[in-house]
Motif scaffolding. Structure first.
Motif, mmCIF file in Angstrom:
data_model
loop_
_atom_site.group_PDB
_atom_site.id
_atom_site.type_symbol
_atom_site.label_atom_id
_atom_site.label_comp_id
_atom_site.label_asym_id
_atom_site.label_seq_id
_atom_site.Cartn_x
_atom_site.Cartn_y
_atom_site.Cartn_z
ATOM 1 N N MET A 97 1.430 8.749 -6.580
ATOM 2 C CA MET A 97 1.249 9.683 -5.632
ATOM 3 C C MET A 97 2.365 10.792 -7.347
ATOM 4 O O MET A 97 1.630 11.689 -8.005
ATOM 5 C CB MET A 97 1.523 10.502 -4.763
ATOM 6 N N LEU A 98 3.390 10.393 -7.447
ATOM 7 C CA LEU A 98 3.820 10.666 -8.503
ATOM 8 C C LEU A 98 3.598 10.147 -9.335
ATOM 9 O O LEU A 98 3.615 11.345 -10.535
ATOM 10 C CB LEU A 98 5.411 10.274 -8.518
ATOM 11 N N VAL A 99 2.691 9.802 -9.921
ATOM 12 C CA VAL A 99 2.275 9.722 -11.040
ATOM 13 C C VAL A 99 1.091 11.072 -11.618
ATOM 14 O O VAL A 99 1.161 11.581 -12.554
ATOM 15 C CB VAL A 99 1.262 8.278 -11.653
ATOM 16 N N LEU A 100 0.225 10.734 -10.624
ATOM 17 C CA LEU A 100 -1.057 11.918 -10.775
ATOM 18 C C LEU A 100 -0.245 13.096 -10.523
ATOM 19 O O LEU A 100 -1.480 14.157 -10.869
ATOM 20 C CB LEU A 100 -2.225 11.555 -9.919
ATOM 21 N N THR A 143 -3.260 2.799 6.711
ATOM 22 C CA THR A 143 -1.930 2.752 6.452
ATOM 23 C C THR A 143 -1.107 3.006 7.634
ATOM 24 O O THR A 143 -0.125 2.579 7.653
ATOM 25 C CB THR A 143 -1.438 3.023 4.607
ATOM 26 N N PRO A 144 -1.384 4.282 7.724
ATOM 27 C CA PRO A 144 -0.129 4.929 8.975
ATOM 28 C C PRO A 144 -0.222 4.000 10.109
ATOM 29 O O PRO A 144 0.869 4.029 10.841
ATOM 30 C CB PRO A 144 -0.866 6.571 8.922
ATOM 31 N N VAL A 145 -1.410 3.950 10.753
ATOM 32 C CA VAL A 145 -1.816 2.958 11.614
ATOM 33 C C VAL A 145 -0.279 1.204 11.759
ATOM 34 O O VAL A 145 -0.007 1.011 12.652
ATOM 35 C CB VAL A 145 -2.820 2.481 12.145
ATOM 36 N N ALA A 199 0.949 -0.939 -0.162
ATOM 37 C CA ALA A 199 -0.273 -0.172 -0.210
ATOM 38 C C ALA A 199 1.432 1.540 0.051
ATOM 39 O O ALA A 199 0.456 2.265 -0.591
ATOM 40 C CB ALA A 199 -1.219 0.385 1.345
ATOM 41 N N VAL A 200 1.814 1.395 1.335
ATOM 42 C CA VAL A 200 3.124 2.477 1.120
ATOM 43 C C VAL A 200 3.353 2.695 -0.578
ATOM 44 O O VAL A 200 3.268 3.965 -0.457
ATOM 45 C CB VAL A 200 3.926 2.010 1.297
ATOM 46 N N MET A 201 4.411 1.603 -1.152
ATOM 47 C CA MET A 201 4.553 1.895 -2.386
ATOM 48 C C MET A 201 3.572 1.853 -3.453
ATOM 49 O O MET A 201 3.808 3.429 -4.171
ATOM 50 C CB MET A 201 5.281 0.583 -2.270
ATOM 51 N N GLY A 202 2.668 1.845 -3.467
ATOM 52 C CA GLY A 202 1.685 1.980 -4.512
ATOM 53 C C GLY A 202 1.218 2.915 -4.466
ATOM 54 O O GLY A 202 0.963 3.964 -4.885
ATOM 55 N N ARG A 203 1.319 3.585 -2.819
ATOM 56 C CA ARG A 203 0.837 5.037 -2.742
ATOM 57 C C ARG A 203 1.852 6.070 -3.200
ATOM 58 O O ARG A 203 1.747 7.347 -4.056
ATOM 59 C CB ARG A 203 0.232 5.888 -1.143
ATOM 60 N N LEU A 237 -9.314 5.906 -0.170
ATOM 61 C CA LEU A 237 -8.421 6.895 -0.367
ATOM 62 C C LEU A 237 -8.073 7.321 0.940
ATOM 63 O O LEU A 237 -6.772 6.884 1.550
ATOM 64 C CB LEU A 237 -8.480 7.425 -1.256
ATOM 65 N N VAL A 238 -8.628 8.081 2.117
ATOM 66 C CA VAL A 238 -8.610 8.786 2.841
ATOM 67 C C VAL A 238 -8.528 7.550 4.115
ATOM 68 O O VAL A 238 -7.864 7.503 5.234
ATOM 69 C CB VAL A 238 -9.311 9.971 3.282
ATOM 70 N N VAL A 239 -9.395 7.023 4.519
ATOM 71 C CA VAL A 239 -9.328 5.243 5.423
ATOM 72 C C VAL A 239 -7.356 4.850 4.772
ATOM 73 O O VAL A 239 -7.225 4.606 5.746
ATOM 74 C CB VAL A 239 -10.730 4.756 4.824
ATOM 75 N N LEU A 240 -7.602 4.487 3.811
ATOM 76 C CA LEU A 240 -6.708 3.889 4.207
ATOM 77 C C LEU A 240 -5.142 4.326 4.428
ATOM 78 O O LEU A 240 -3.837 3.717 4.386
ATOM 79 C CB LEU A 240 -6.240 3.149 2.587
#
Length: 749
Positions: free
Chosen positions: A369-372, A648-650, A361-365, A640-643
């Motif tokens: 982020m970079l692409v968008l 993910t941060p938790v 999830a972190v690497m996907g994020r 997205l916000v929940v994830l």
């Protein structure tokens, strides 16, 4: 300047406010402790699992050439069983045509049950020298072993060479293994075999003191007459050959039921039993050998020896005479150990799976982020891009203020330089430090000061909206300064009639300190990667309180700023989406804000943000089922916000916990390289965000330390917020202490 003073009502006494704040803070302390206890429990589980699976600080076998001059000759030349009855070293030999079959390094879930099945089939007793860490992991196998009539001994807890360890380490290895045996099978034992030991003639001056001390504690040390060398995996026939004593002599024979691949041992064992029985041999345990020795007039060894308080006690009188029934504290402590290990055995694999999910999830994020973000940047910076006709009509700027005497002058002076026509509404929320008087004393003709009894920031903003003269309202904090072109840039998206709200680009002004620099990195990444991504996906979750603009009618349509949550900015942003309004990000509208200057204030602020965000998401949970264009946030933004901002941060601390775990217990170099790889990805993302915002790269030098310290604090804050949310806690809006050091935007770079 126009000063309006509506009916103030009765102000709350400061002492009452202070008492309420103190009470609220007191209610949070147990939740802070609970959050820290949860983290501590996780760390303890990881340390326990690591300790069970790896050896830490042991087996440093660096000494060679040790003489055996201190070891008595009758021990060096004696039998394989060494006792210290009455303080005198005595050896016992295995009688002729007798085999004391022993197994080392178990239990193992694959091989030990197969060994036990073979022994049961041939009705052969054996003595198993068990590693305590393995006992605690597989207690059921040990129970089966004892129930089948086999004997067990200690092989240390972590399979460490005791010859080079301190007395405390030796004692700990023995006591922990006794606890494991007590928890697994309800027994303790008097038998001991040292890892890496062989025959008695190998005892040297390093190991002899260990055997003497353990003998004084009531332990019987067991060595080997005949070694099958099955660990070399020479083939079943060789194992049988090497395990056969010479000239019909008796022997303490060594096999292994763990410590590696043991299929050859399993294949050789039935052949060996059949061969030895055909030669007229009988099988017994170590206690059986001692019992036969007693009957033949030899020293009985450990039987009848009383131990120290931490050692075994009792009298040997059967083939399992080395066993003692565990009672009292050692029994309950042993059961607690086994239970804790069971939790660790379940938790660590589960956490490993969680780590993989979080990592993906972190690497996907990062990738998303970079692409968008790049696509957003290219779209917004095209020559032909336009929001529509230039917005030139005046707007209202609302400045809620509560005890902002250090900052209010800088805030208003920055607005006075605006290149866009504005009216400024300062809503003084019951300040007691003269904030309103300072605002009035500046003598600005386009400033109105509205006083109200202390009611909180949402109420102050709503009061400002009601009194605004224009159809576009800009909201900012009382500690924030705008650049001259900020308002003009911020309101241009309103040329598009679909746009109901605009988020600006908040920047840290007090970035000269370490804490400020860390927050600066966080802000730049958040606004130039996260918000660009959310904007492109049309599901912006938050308009920052430091800089945001709204259509006045849209604010009134959704009921204004709500007091239901502590994150009124997130609350109203989601409400805007659900009302069918479009929310966008304007990166060129910059505001300089004063970030918290201490860890305590930072914790307080982020705790409020995190908890408030959870409240807002829960309040708008029905957005998940909203239909049509207004349901886009529920379909895309909410997940997205929940994830990305909660789940993910938790669980992101798992990455750090497992990194530390791997460095200590598995492979330091590999774990370090993995951590550096993740840091490298984050540095790439941060560098791109800095490039988009034309920031100086020197701050990125702080990023490794930020990952080691700052990020951990943010994790704890989020965990604390989750605990508060799950326990139904309430949190008051908290005012941060300001210094007024953010003056003009030019000085913030």
């Amino acid at each position: 300047m126009t000063t309006t003073t509506p009916s103030r009502g009765r102000r709350r006494a400061p002492s009452r406010m202070e008492r309420a704040a103190g009470k609220a803070a007191a209610l949070q302390r147990p939740r802070v402790i609970l959050a820290l206890l949860l983290l501590l429990a996780l760390i303890c589980v990881m340390l326990l699992d690591g300790y069970l699976r790896a050896e830490v600080g042991g087996d440093q076998r660096v000494r060679t050439g040790a003489s055996s001059s201190d070891v008595p000759d009758d021990v060096l030349d004696g039998g394989p069983i060494v006792t210290f009855r009455g303080g005198q070293a005595t050896t016992v030999s295995v009688p002729d045509k007798t085999i004391a079959l022993t197994f080392d390094d178990g239990p193992n879930p694959t091989w030990t049950p197969q060994v036990l099945a073979i022994l049961e089939k041939y009705d052969v007793p054996a003595t198993f020298f068990l590693v305590g860490s393995m006992v605690s992991r597989y207690p059921g196998i040990v129970r089966d072993m004892v129930d089948q009539g086999h004997e067990v001994g200690i092989h240390t807890f972590t399979h460490v060479d005791l010859s080079y360890q301190s007395d405390a380490r030796v004692r700990r290895e023995m006591e922990q293994t006794q606890l494991a045996l007590a928890g697994a099978a309800g027994i303790t034992t008097t038998l001991f075999r040292a890892p890496y030991s062989s025959e008695t003639d190998a005892i040297d001056n390093y190991s002899w003191p260990v055997y003497k001390k353990l003998g004084q504690d009531g332990y019987t040390s067991v060595f080997v007459d005949t070694d099958s060398d099955d660990w070399k995996r020479p083939g079943a026939s060789k194992i049988v050959q090497w395990a056969t004593p010479k000239k019909n002599k008796g022997a303490s024979v060594l096999f292994h039921d763990a410590g590696g691949e043991r299929s050859q041992t399993i294949k050789a064992l039935p052949k060996y039993i059949e061969k030895m029985r055909a030669k007229g041999y009988t099988f017994t345990t170590i206690s059986g050998v001692l019992e036969q020795g007693r009957g033949a007039g030899q020293q009985p060894g450990a039987g009848g020896t009383q131990s120290t308080a931490n050692g075994p006690q009792g009298t040997a009188n059967s083939l399992q005479a080395a066993h003692r029934e565990a009672t009292g504290a050692i029994l309950y402590e042993g059961k607690a150990l086994v239970a804790a290990v069971a939790v660790a055995e379940w938790a660590v694999p589960t956490l490993s799976v969680g780590l993989m999910v979080v990592g993906v999830a972190v690497m996907g994020r990062f990738g998303m982020m970079l692409v968008l973000a790049r696509r957003h940047y290219r779209r917004r910076n095209r020559r032909r891009f336009s929001w529509g006709p230039t917005v030139t009509r005046p707007v209202s700027v609302i400045v809620p203020a509560y005890n902002e005497k250090e900052c209010i002058a800088n805030t208003l002076n920055s607005l006075a330089q605006s290149t866009h026509p504005i009216e400024i509404i300062v809503v003084d929320d019951g300040s007691t430090d003269g904030t309103a008087e300072i605002a009035e004393s500046l003598g600005m003709p386009n400033v109105r000061v509205i006083r109200q009894a202390n009611a909180g920031k949402p109420a102050a903003l709503n009061n400002g909206v009601r009194n605004a003269a224009h159809d576009i309202v800009v909201m900012m904090d009382g500690d924030t300064v705008f650049e001259p072109d900020t308002v003009r840039q911020l309101v241009q998206p309103f040329a598009d009639p679909e746009v109901g709200a605009v988020a600006g680009n908040a920047k840290v002004g007090n970035r000269t300190t370490l804490i400020g620099a860390w927050q600066h990195i966080e802000y730049v990444m958040g606004f130039n990667l996260d918000r660009r991504m959310y904007d492109l996906l049309r599901c912006m979750p938050t308009i920052p309180g430091a800089i945001g603009a709204f259509r006045r009618e849209a604010v009134l349509q959704v009921g204004g700023m709500s007091e239901d949550t502590l994150a009124e900015d997130t609350d109203i942003t989601i409400a805007m989406h659900r009302a069918g309004r479009r929310v966008v990000y304007q990166e060129h509208a910059r505001a300089w804000t004063e970030a918290p200057g201490s860890l305590k204030q930072l914790w307080s602020q982020r705790y409020r943000w995190s908890y408030g965000t959870m409240q807002a998401l829960w309040k708008h949970r029905k957005s998940l089922t909203d239909k049509g264009p207004s349901g886009r946030f529920g379909r895309v933004g909410m997940p997205l916000v929940v994830l990305f901002q909660i789940v993910t941060p938790v669980f992101a601390p798992l990455i750090d916990v497992f990194t530390a775990y791997s460095m200590i217990f598995i492979d330091f170099k590999a774990a370090l390289l993995a951590w550096l790889a993740v840091l490298g990805v984050q540095l790439v993302c941060a560098a791109y965000a800095f490039r988009l915002d034309r920031e100086k790269y020197r701050y990125l030098l702080m990023m490794p330390l930020q990952q080691l310290a700052y990020r951990q604090m943010m994790y704890l804050v989020l965990i604390h917020s989750c605990v508060t949310a799950l326990t139904g806690g309430r949190l008051r809006w908290q005012k941060l202490k300001r210094t007024g050091e953010v003056g003009t935007p030019a000085g913030a770079g």
